[in-house]
Scaffold this motif. Structure first.
Motif, PDB file in Angstrom:
ATOM      1  N   LYS A   1      -3.132  -1.843  -8.728  1.00 53.75           N
ATOM      2  CA  LYS A   1      -3.333  -0.297  -8.518  1.00 53.75           C
ATOM      3  C   LYS A   1      -2.086   0.337  -8.823  1.00 53.75           C
ATOM      4  O   LYS A   1      -2.098   1.538  -9.781  1.00 53.75           O
ATOM      5  CB  LYS A   1      -3.697  -0.160  -6.994  1.00 53.75           C
ATOM      6  CG  LYS A   1      -3.688   1.626  -6.759  1.00 53.75           C
ATOM      7  CD  LYS A   1      -3.873   1.894  -5.325  1.00 53.75           C
ATOM      8  CE  LYS A   1      -3.951   3.338  -5.359  1.00 53.75           C
ATOM      9  NZ  LYS A   1      -4.073   3.740  -3.786  1.00 53.75           N
ATOM     10  N   THR A   2      -0.736  -0.188  -8.543  1.00 53.75           N
ATOM     11  CA  THR A   2       0.454   0.641  -9.023  1.00 53.75           C
ATOM     12  C   THR A   2       0.489   0.493 -10.492  1.00 53.75           C
ATOM     13  O   THR A   2       0.762   1.598 -11.138  1.00 53.75           O
ATOM     14  CB  THR A   2       1.520  -0.079  -8.341  1.00 53.75           C
ATOM     15  OG1 THR A   2       1.567  -0.132  -6.954  1.00 53.75           O
ATOM     16  CG2 THR A   2       2.798   0.455  -8.873  1.00 53.75           C
TER      17      THR A   2
ATOM     18  N   GLU B   1       0.817  -1.263   0.150  1.00 54.83           N
ATOM     19  CA  GLU B   1       0.034   0.066   0.177  1.00 54.83           C
ATOM     20  C   GLU B   1       0.886   1.310   0.046  1.00 54.83           C
ATOM     21  O   GLU B   1       0.766   2.188  -0.872  1.00 54.83           O
ATOM     22  CB  GLU B   1      -1.004   0.019   1.259  1.00 54.83           C
ATOM     23  CG  GLU B   1      -1.980   1.262   1.352  1.00 54.83           C
ATOM     24  CD  GLU B   1      -2.854   1.262   2.398  1.00 54.83           C
ATOM     25  OE1 GLU B   1      -3.686   2.136   2.324  1.00 54.83           O
ATOM     26  OE2 GLU B   1      -2.625   0.400   3.248  1.00 54.83           O
TER      27      GLU B   1
ATOM     28  N   SER C   1       2.636   1.519  -3.593  1.00 59.00           N
ATOM     29  CA  SER C   1       1.591   1.747  -4.445  1.00 59.00           C
ATOM     30  C   SER C   1       1.611   3.343  -4.347  1.00 59.00           C
ATOM     31  O   SER C   1       1.190   4.060  -5.528  1.00 59.00           O
ATOM     32  CB  SER C   1       0.332   1.000  -4.309  1.00 59.00           C
ATOM     33  OG  SER C   1      -0.524   1.179  -5.372  1.00 59.00           O
ATOM     34  N   ASN C   2       0.953   3.841  -3.214  1.00 56.60           N
ATOM     35  CA  ASN C   2       0.688   5.401  -3.144  1.00 56.60           C
ATOM     36  C   ASN C   2       1.793   6.161  -3.562  1.00 56.60           C
ATOM     37  O   ASN C   2       1.823   7.277  -4.107  1.00 56.60           O
ATOM     38  CB  ASN C   2       0.042   5.564  -1.845  1.00 56.60           C
ATOM     39  CG  ASN C   2      -1.473   5.075  -1.449  1.00 56.60           C
ATOM     40  OD1 ASN C   2      -1.974   4.890  -2.626  1.00 56.60           O
ATOM     41  ND2 ASN C   2      -1.642   4.578  -0.311  1.00 56.60           N
TER      42      ASN C   2
ATOM     43  N   GLY D   1       2.076   6.549  -6.860  1.00 57.93           N
ATOM     44  CA  GLY D   1       1.000   7.137  -7.514  1.00 57.93           C
ATOM     45  C   GLY D   1       1.264   8.748  -7.320  1.00 57.93           C
ATOM     46  O   GLY D   1       0.608   9.681  -7.908  1.00 57.93           O
TER      47      GLY D   1
ATOM     48  N   GLU E   1     -11.682   4.415  -3.252  1.00 57.70           N
ATOM     49  CA  GLU E   1     -10.984   3.340  -2.622  1.00 57.70           C
ATOM     50  C   GLU E   1     -10.963   3.427  -1.056  1.00 57.70           C
ATOM     51  O   GLU E   1     -11.224   2.696  -0.142  1.00 57.70           O
ATOM     52  CB  GLU E   1      -9.259   3.603  -2.821  1.00 57.70           C
ATOM     53  CG  GLU E   1      -8.430   2.745  -2.136  1.00 57.70           C
ATOM     54  CD  GLU E   1      -7.118   2.904  -2.504  1.00 57.70           C
ATOM     55  OE1 GLU E   1      -6.369   1.861  -3.127  1.00 57.70           O
ATOM     56  OE2 GLU E   1      -6.432   3.932  -2.162  1.00 57.70           O
TER      57      GLU E   1
ATOM     58  N   TRP F   1      -2.733  -4.119  -4.724  1.00 56.04           N
ATOM     59  CA  TRP F   1      -1.756  -2.944  -4.517  1.00 56.04           C
ATOM     60  C   TRP F   1      -0.920  -3.045  -5.806  1.00 56.04           C
ATOM     61  O   TRP F   1      -0.612  -2.200  -6.398  1.00 56.04           O
ATOM     62  CB  TRP F   1      -1.003  -3.099  -3.451  1.00 56.04           C
ATOM     63  CG  TRP F   1      -1.904  -2.896  -2.136  1.00 56.04           C
ATOM     64  CD1 TRP F   1      -2.173  -3.603  -1.052  1.00 56.04           C
ATOM     65  CD2 TRP F   1      -2.674  -1.682  -1.800  1.00 56.04           C
ATOM     66  NE1 TRP F   1      -3.232  -3.197  -0.298  1.00 56.04           N
ATOM     67  CE2 TRP F   1      -3.430  -1.927  -0.764  1.00 56.04           C
ATOM     68  CE3 TRP F   1      -2.898  -0.638  -2.634  1.00 56.04           C
ATOM     69  CZ2 TRP F   1      -4.229  -0.994  -0.271  1.00 56.04           C
ATOM     70  CZ3 TRP F   1      -3.811   0.512  -1.931  1.00 56.04           C
ATOM     71  CH2 TRP F   1      -4.553   0.237  -0.849  1.00 56.04           C
TER      72      TRP F   1
ATOM     73  N   SER G   1      -9.103   7.583  -5.425  1.00 53.69           N
ATOM     74  CA  SER G   1      -8.619   7.618  -4.101  1.00 53.69           C
ATOM     75  C   SER G   1      -9.970   7.725  -3.079  1.00 53.69           C
ATOM     76  O   SER G   1     -10.275   7.225  -2.108  1.00 53.69           O
ATOM     77  CB  SER G   1      -7.635   8.867  -3.830  1.00 53.69           C
ATOM     78  OG  SER G   1      -6.519   8.767  -4.317  1.00 53.69           O
TER      79      SER G   1
END
Length: 180
Positions: A121-122, A60, A63-64, A67, A104, A118, A101
């Motif tokens: 998402k990435t 997580e 991944s963020n 982003g 999510e 994750w 976001s």
């Protein structure tokens, strides 16, 4: 050597040439005796592998991080350019990212049931962040705009809405993004 392999080899040589002046990469290259392109590709693979494995919830965070960092860097570069075409692409990215976001946040319990969420998402965030893919524009046009136009542009005539959409499309096409 196949055409695909020679293309990758050529791109890696271009990368090595382009970043030959980078002090950090040069030091790593000297210590490991590996070309810069191999080091960056290896680190990228390790990064994605950590997200894929997601040990201790690190997926997580990484991944963020992906982003935010690449698009933030591209946004800083876009602020320095005289044209607004890259600005439009990045604004579109941030709108799609914000939309994702919010969704999510409200559906985390369900998202944890999706295997390799994750990692997926990435990959998705990288897809929509890169201007060459046109991903942010496509997601915006197909999903976000139809949902938001009902509320944001409800007092605007159909002709004006079409003009706004046309100008957004024209600006995003000027970035060289492909349309899917």
């Amino acid at each position: 050597m196949s055409e695909y392999a020679s293309s990758i080899h050529s791109q890696m040589k271009q990368f090595d040439t382009k970043y030959s002046g980078n002090r950090i990469l040069q030091q790593l290259e000297n210590k490991t005796n590996l070309p810069k392109s191999y080091l960056v590709a290896g680190l990228g693979f390790a990064y994605l592998l950590l997200i894929f494995i997601n040990v201790g919830g690190v997926g997580e965070i990484l991944s963020n991080f992906a982003g935010f960092v690449l698009p933030a860097y591209l946004s800083l570069v876009a602020l320095k350019t005289p044209t607004s075409t890259d600005d439009t692409q990045l604004l579109t990215y941030w709108i799609v990212f914000s939309f994702l976001s919010v969704i999510e946040f409200w559906s985390k319990a369900i998202l944890y049931l999706i295997p390799f969420y994750w990692f997926l998402k990435t990959v998705f965030l990288i897809y929509i962040a890169l201007p060459q893919t046109g991903g942010a524009r496509m997601i915006y046009q197909k999903i976000v705009a139809p949902l938001t136009d009902r509320y944001i542009l409800r007092d605007v005539s159909k002709t004006e809405k079409d003009e706004i959409r046309a100008s957004v499309n024209e600006a995003s096409k000027a970035t060289g993004a492909s349309v899917h």
